[in-house]
Design a protein around this motif. Structure first.
Motif, PDB file in Angstrom:
ATOM      1  N   LEU A 120       4.239  22.205-115.441  1.00 51.57           N
ATOM      2  CA  LEU A 120       4.768  22.355-114.080  1.00 51.57           C
ATOM      3  C   LEU A 120       5.259  21.017-113.540  1.00 51.57           C
ATOM      4  O   LEU A 120       6.333  20.941-112.927  1.00 51.57           O
ATOM      5  CB  LEU A 120       3.696  22.930-113.147  1.00 51.57           C
ATOM      6  N   SER A 176       8.451  19.965-115.178  1.00 51.32           N
ATOM      7  CA  SER A 176       9.528  20.831-114.680  1.00 51.32           C
ATOM      8  C   SER A 176       9.997  20.372-113.300  1.00 51.32           C
ATOM      9  O   SER A 176      11.202  20.312-113.028  1.00 51.32           O
ATOM     10  CB  SER A 176       9.061  22.288-114.604  1.00 51.32           C
ATOM     11  N   ALA A 177       9.058  20.034-112.423  1.00 51.41           N
ATOM     12  CA  ALA A 177       9.408  19.542-111.084  1.00 51.41           C
ATOM     13  C   ALA A 177      10.129  18.204-111.169  1.00 51.41           C
ATOM     14  O   ALA A 177      11.093  17.955-110.437  1.00 51.41           O
ATOM     15  CB  ALA A 177       8.160  19.438-110.218  1.00 51.41           C
ATOM     16  N   GLY A 205      13.936  17.727-109.810  1.00 50.02           N
ATOM     17  CA  GLY A 205      14.223  16.682-108.828  1.00 50.02           C
ATOM     18  C   GLY A 205      15.208  15.656-109.361  1.00 50.02           C
ATOM     19  O   GLY A 205      16.113  15.210-108.646  1.00 50.02           O
ATOM     20  N   ALA A 253       7.640  14.838-106.309  1.00 53.78           N
ATOM     21  CA  ALA A 253       7.599  16.037-107.158  1.00 53.78           C
ATOM     22  C   ALA A 253       6.205  16.126-107.789  1.00 53.78           C
ATOM     23  O   ALA A 253       5.589  17.191-107.823  1.00 53.78           O
ATOM     24  CB  ALA A 253       8.695  15.980-108.227  1.00 53.78           C
ATOM     25  N   ILE A 267       3.037  19.022-106.987  1.00 53.68           N
ATOM     26  CA  ILE A 267       2.281  19.758-108.010  1.00 53.68           C
ATOM     27  C   ILE A 267       0.792  19.415-107.893  1.00 53.68           C
ATOM     28  O   ILE A 267      -0.067  20.291-107.940  1.00 53.68           O
ATOM     29  CB  ILE A 267       2.806  19.453-109.430  1.00 53.68           C
ATOM     30  N   SER A 301      11.394  20.331-104.872  1.00 56.95           N
ATOM     31  CA  SER A 301      11.434  20.605-106.318  1.00 56.95           C
ATOM     32  C   SER A 301      10.107  21.161-106.805  1.00 56.95           C
ATOM     33  O   SER A 301      10.075  22.115-107.585  1.00 56.95           O
ATOM     34  CB  SER A 301      11.777  19.321-107.089  1.00 56.95           C
ATOM     35  N   SER A 302       9.008  20.576-106.339  1.00 61.49           N
ATOM     36  CA  SER A 302       7.700  21.080-106.766  1.00 61.49           C
ATOM     37  C   SER A 302       7.454  22.482-106.212  1.00 61.49           C
ATOM     38  O   SER A 302       6.909  23.335-106.907  1.00 61.49           O
ATOM     39  CB  SER A 302       6.580  20.125-106.350  1.00 61.49           C
ATOM     40  N   LYS A 303       7.884  22.732-104.982  1.00 63.34           N
ATOM     41  CA  LYS A 303       7.717  24.066-104.394  1.00 63.34           C
ATOM     42  C   LYS A 303       8.521  25.113-105.169  1.00 63.34           C
ATOM     43  O   LYS A 303       8.016  26.213-105.453  1.00 63.34           O
ATOM     44  CB  LYS A 303       8.138  24.047-102.925  1.00 63.34           C
ATOM     45  N   VAL A 339       9.394  24.985-108.297  1.00 64.28           N
ATOM     46  CA  VAL A 339       8.727  25.183-109.590  1.00 64.28           C
ATOM     47  C   VAL A 339       7.461  26.026-109.413  1.00 64.28           C
ATOM     48  O   VAL A 339       7.213  26.956-110.189  1.00 64.28           O
ATOM     49  CB  VAL A 339       8.417  23.825-110.257  1.00 64.28           C
TER      50      VAL A 339
END
Length: 181
Positions: free
Chosen positions: A61, A64-65, A69, A115, A119, A163-165, A167
């Protein structure tokens, strides 16, 4: 409107220059910027998490974030906005680090840092304070070293958290679990 934002940005940078700069902080801020270069600290954290079976999905995760980003900020936004860095505007003669070659908006160091923060706030609650502290110091180092405007850093924070949200809400974690890496 843009000139007002630019003036506020320059005022904040001047305030930092005039009230915070000293030899000890110079070294500390250079260190934190180096830690954030290319998102290496966050990539390494992602790899460490991935290696540990218990945190493998969190590592996936996070990477990915970071990728999302990076693509949004470094590939798209920087090349659309094309904002020159503060040291070019202020004609700074002696930067404490090498002059970055890319555009200023948004801050890539800050995007990557937040990012990872996004997470960790969701998945690594035990370590979130430490991760947040490092992220804040990396973001501040970009202002301190005059390579970003405050709005570059602010939008880096927003982009990293967004970006984290994305993902976290994309159900990637369920897909990662199904593939049972």
């Amino acid at each position: 409107m843009f000139s007002l934002i630019q003036n506020i940005d320059l005022y904040i940078l001047s305030f930092i220059q005039n009230h915070f700069h000293n030899t000890i902080l110079n070294k500390v801020m250079i260190l934190f910027t180096k830690v954030g270069n290319l998102g290496i600290v966050w990539i390494l954290l992602s790899i460490i998490l991935f290696i540990n079976k218990k945190y493998r999905n969190v590592g996936l995760l996070m990477i990915s974030a970071l990728l999302l980003g990076g693509i949004l900020g470094e590939v798209f936004l920087k090349n659309i906005v094309k904002r020159a860095r503060p040291f070019t505007y202020l004609k700074m003669a002696n930067l404490l680090i090498s002059k970055p070659l890319s555009y200023s908006f948004p801050s890539g160091h800050t995007t990557a840092s937040f990012a990872a923060v996004g997470i960790s706030m969701s998945k690594l609650k035990k370590y979130r304070f430490y991760i947040l502290t490092v992220a804040i110091l990396i973001a501040f180092s970009r202002l301190y070293l005059m390579v970003h405007y405050p709005t570059d850093v602010l939008f880096g924070i927003i982009l990293g958290l967004l970006s984290s949200k994305i993902v976290l809400e994309s159900k990637l974690e369920k897909k990662f679990k199904k593939s049972s890496l």
